[in-house]
Design an enzyme around this catalytic site. Structure first.
Site, PDB file in Angstrom:
ATOM      1  N   ALA A   1       0.853  -1.193   0.000  1.00 14.60           N
ATOM      2  CA  ALA A   1       0.000   0.000   0.000  1.00 14.60           C
ATOM      3  C   ALA A   1       0.879   1.230   0.000  1.00 14.60           C
ATOM      4  O   ALA A   1       1.980   1.212   0.538  1.00 14.60           O
ATOM      5  CB  ALA A   1      -0.904   0.005   1.227  1.00 14.60           C
ATOM      6  N   CYS A   2       0.405   2.293  -0.656  1.00 12.41           N
ATOM      7  CA  CYS A   2       1.160   3.551  -0.657  1.00 12.41           C
ATOM      8  C   CYS A   2       0.156   4.703  -0.614  1.00 12.41           C
ATOM      9  O   CYS A   2      -1.035   4.488  -0.808  1.00 12.41           O
ATOM     10  CB  CYS A   2       2.050   3.648  -1.890  1.00 12.41           C
ATOM     11  SG  CYS A   2       1.159   3.632  -3.448  1.00 12.41           S
ATOM     12  N   PRO A   3       0.637   5.926  -0.346  1.00 11.66           N
ATOM     13  CA  PRO A   3      -0.300   7.029  -0.109  1.00 11.66           C
ATOM     14  C   PRO A   3      -1.270   7.312  -1.263  1.00 11.66           C
ATOM     15  O   PRO A   3      -2.456   7.475  -1.050  1.00 11.66           O
ATOM     16  CB  PRO A   3       0.614   8.224   0.135  1.00 11.66           C
ATOM     17  CG  PRO A   3       1.903   7.639   0.590  1.00 11.66           C
ATOM     18  CD  PRO A   3       2.028   6.327  -0.098  1.00 11.66           C
TER      19      PRO A   3
ATOM     20  N   THR B   1       2.226   0.756  -4.955  1.00 12.30           N
ATOM     21  CA  THR B   1       1.517  -0.414  -4.466  1.00 12.30           C
ATOM     22  C   THR B   1       1.704  -1.589  -5.414  1.00 12.30           C
ATOM     23  O   THR B   1       1.996  -2.716  -4.998  1.00 12.30           O
ATOM     24  CB  THR B   1       0.018  -0.086  -4.366  1.00 12.30           C
ATOM     25  OG1 THR B   1      -0.127   1.041  -3.519  1.00 12.30           O
ATOM     26  CG2 THR B   1      -0.777  -1.250  -3.811  1.00 12.30           C
TER      27      THR B   1
END
Lengths: 453, 150
Positions: free
Chosen positions: A8-10, A16
């Site tokens: 997961a990433c911002p 991701t």
């Protein structure tokens, strides 16, 4: 050999997926089976199932955002930044395998209980899930508030006199308890409508406090705010250039006004009178009724050991703390402690009726019991529901009924025996201990006599 | 939908002029602005920089994927830029980046677009795909590389 990963990433559009691909590629080269769940802006894809988790040797969480680890209780978890998975996926897999090798997994019973709790949490749906989201966010406020007030009485006598006692009262009653219902409502609403639900929910909850509609009013405010905000969010269509105004102007204003006006003019007055009569009824209750309430709440606590019925009774007790009614909470905690404690006692007094594994589980249940984790009874109830559940319900009913009969009051919503050590938290400590012991003994005796072997 | 649907010839620059991170980001944002895909060049540049501050999007192996999600984006768009000299992008592997994919996504973008971009991100982890992108002589052959890999 199977490992799992979550990436997961911002922003959730690129890293991701790069991390997922990198891990899959590296695992393939090593001939290791891997399943990667991506939590990107499209939502969750390739979701890990309960079955995957059970099979997995290790779990890699490569994320720059918050990832819920609850489902992985009892598993080795390696948590890194999403970039690390892109940079050095092969090393990461090695490290995870190393972690798995050294992982002791704790005692099986503890992880089984933790898994069960996590599983139940993930199965919650609809209004029940929203309600529990609010209740769980509210608990820390109730703990801080209830115990501060308890300490105020411990230091300042029954009227909480003196500077220190006064300050403790301000912390507990003035601040923590004042926030409790708004937090409850706010997080019910944000469970329904995401972030935009929080403001109207908390505002509705605050109004519920001000018009004396108590936690019932707060629950209603939370659901109203959530569903109204969600409806507004789904139905107001703005041109792209004005989209930015939705979260900062339109949603908070319209939803708060709608919830606020409904609370003040429509919902508030009837709920206020229901709340008042509930409070009066509970405070004015005499012997038989008190005991009856304790028995019902007690049986509910044991019935599904942490499931919806248990949580309904629990939420009722916690909500009443905000109205300064402390006796039901005491009955509820006593009744929640006796199922695992009773099972522990049963394995001690009749060791022949339990196999080695269950005796081990019994020790764990003892620890979980003194900590008020009713779920500790689940391993036993799952193996033999028709003997165990009636026994623990009877024991809990005894504990709850006695606690109400002795008019024990408890100012904290959790903590098991550890909270009893905090001065002022419990009134009638001796009688309370007696109630818990009685419930434990009844549970143990019933189980040992029902079990034939 | 496919990657090639998002990447028209106007959005490809095989010979970036910039020599440092900030100017290459500006150069790529400019392409989006020229094609009228964003309502505010300044605003989107800020969004891109904010993302870089969180952590670099130079993911190593000569690849960088600066990206931003903002209401100033009209529709999901993709820009490809290449710098054969390489640009210091503060990448994970501390080596210069040569392949740049700038991704612009509007708030509440459709899942379809996001899935395409996810697919592209996955592709970029493969060496043969990257090499083909590096070797493509012109826009046409670059598009062919992408089409062949869909």
């Amino acid at each position: 050999m199977k490992i799992l990963a979550i990436t997961a990433c911002p922003t959730g559009v690129a890293h991701t997926y790069m991390a997922a691909e990198a891990l899959e590629k590296a695992a393939k080269e090593k001939e290791i089976e891997i399943k990667v769940e991506t939590q990107g802006s499209v939502g969750v894809e390739n979701e890990l199932t309960q079955e995957d988790i059970e099979e997995a040797k290790a779990i890699i969480i490569a994320a720059d955002t918050k990832v819920d680890r609850g489902r992985f209780a009892g598993k080795p978890i390696l948590s890194v930044a999403v970039g690390d998975a892109i940079k050095a996926p092969a090393e990461l897999i090695e490290e995870a395998l190393e972690e798995a090798k050294n992982f002791k997994g704790g005692q099986d019973v503890y992880s089984e209980v933790a898994n069960k709790k996590a599983e139940r949490r993930s199965q919650r749906t609809g209004p029940y899930k929203h309600l529990m989201n609010g209740v769980s966010r509210m608990i820390p406020f109730v703990v801080a508030g209830g115990l501060s007030i308890a300490l105020a009485f411990a230091f300042g006598g029954i009227h909480g006199e003196g500077a220190l006692a006064g300050a403790l009262m301000d912390i507990g009653g003035g601040a923590a308890f004042a926030l409790m219902v708004p937090i409850l409502a706010g997080f019910i609403a944000s469970s329904i409508a995401d972030r935009p639900g929080l403001a109207p929910g908390m505002i509705g909850g605050m109004l519920a406090v001000q018009i004396e509609a108590g936690f019932l009013g707060g629950i209603i405010a939370g659901f109203l705010a959530g569903y109204i905000t969600k409806w507004l969010k789904d139905n107001i269509k703005l041109p792209a250039t004005l989209q930015g105004l939705m979260p900062v102007l339109i949603l908070p204003l319209l939803s708060s006004l709608a919830v606020g006006l409904l609370m003040i003019f429509v919902i508030g007055p009837p709920v206020q009178s229901i709340m008042h009569s509930l409070e009066n009824w509970l405070q004015g209750m005499t012997g038989t009724n008190r005991v009856l309430l304790g028995i019902i709440l007690g049986a509910m606590m044991a019935f599904d050991m942490g499931g919806p019925v248990n949580k309904a009774a629990y939420a009722f007790g916690v909500g009443l703390l905000g109205s300064e009614i402390y006796a039901p909470m005491a009955a509820i905690m006593a009744a929640g402690m006796t199922p695992p404690l009773g099972l522990f006692l049963a394995t001690v007094i009749a060791p022949k009726k339990f196999d080695l594994q269950q005796k081990e589980a019994g020790k764990a249940a003892g620890v979980l019991g003194i900590s008020f984790i009713t779920e500790g009874a689940i391993p036993f109830a799952a193996a033999d529901p028709f003997r165990v559940i009636p026994s623990i319900m009877a024991g809990s009913a005894v504990a709850g009924g006695l606690s109400m009969l002795f008019n024990v009051s408890l100012r904290a919503p959790h903590g098991g025996i550890f909270v009893l050590a905090i001065p002022g938290a419990v009134s009638g400590l001796l009688m309370y201990t007696l109630s818990i012991i009685a419930g434990t003994v009844v549970t143990a005796l019933l189980i040992t006599s029902l079990k034939s072997k | 939908m496919k990657i090639s649907n998002l990447l028209a010839p106007d959005f490809i620059n095989l010979d970036l002029n910039s020599t440092d991170k900030e100017s290459v980001l500006e150069e790529l944002v400019h392409i989006l602005d020229d094609a009228n895909k964003i309502t505010s060049k300044e605003e989107f540049y800020k969004v891109i920089l904010a993302r870089e501050e969180l952590s670099t999007t130079g993911v190593g192996n000569q690849v960088a994927i600066p990206h931003g999600k903002s209401s100033v984006v009209k529709e999901a768009s993709l820009v490809f830029g290449r710098s054969d000299k390489g640009i210091d992008f503060g990448s994970f592997d501390e080596k210069p980046a040569k392949l740049f994919f700038m991704i612009a996504v509007p708030e509440g973008s459709s899942d379809e677009h996001l899935k395409v971009l996810a697919q592209l991100s996955r592709k970029l982890m493969h060496e043969d795909f990257r090499n083909a992108l590096l070797k493509a002589k012109d826009t046409e052959s670059l598009l062919k590389v992408i089409k062949d890999n869909e």
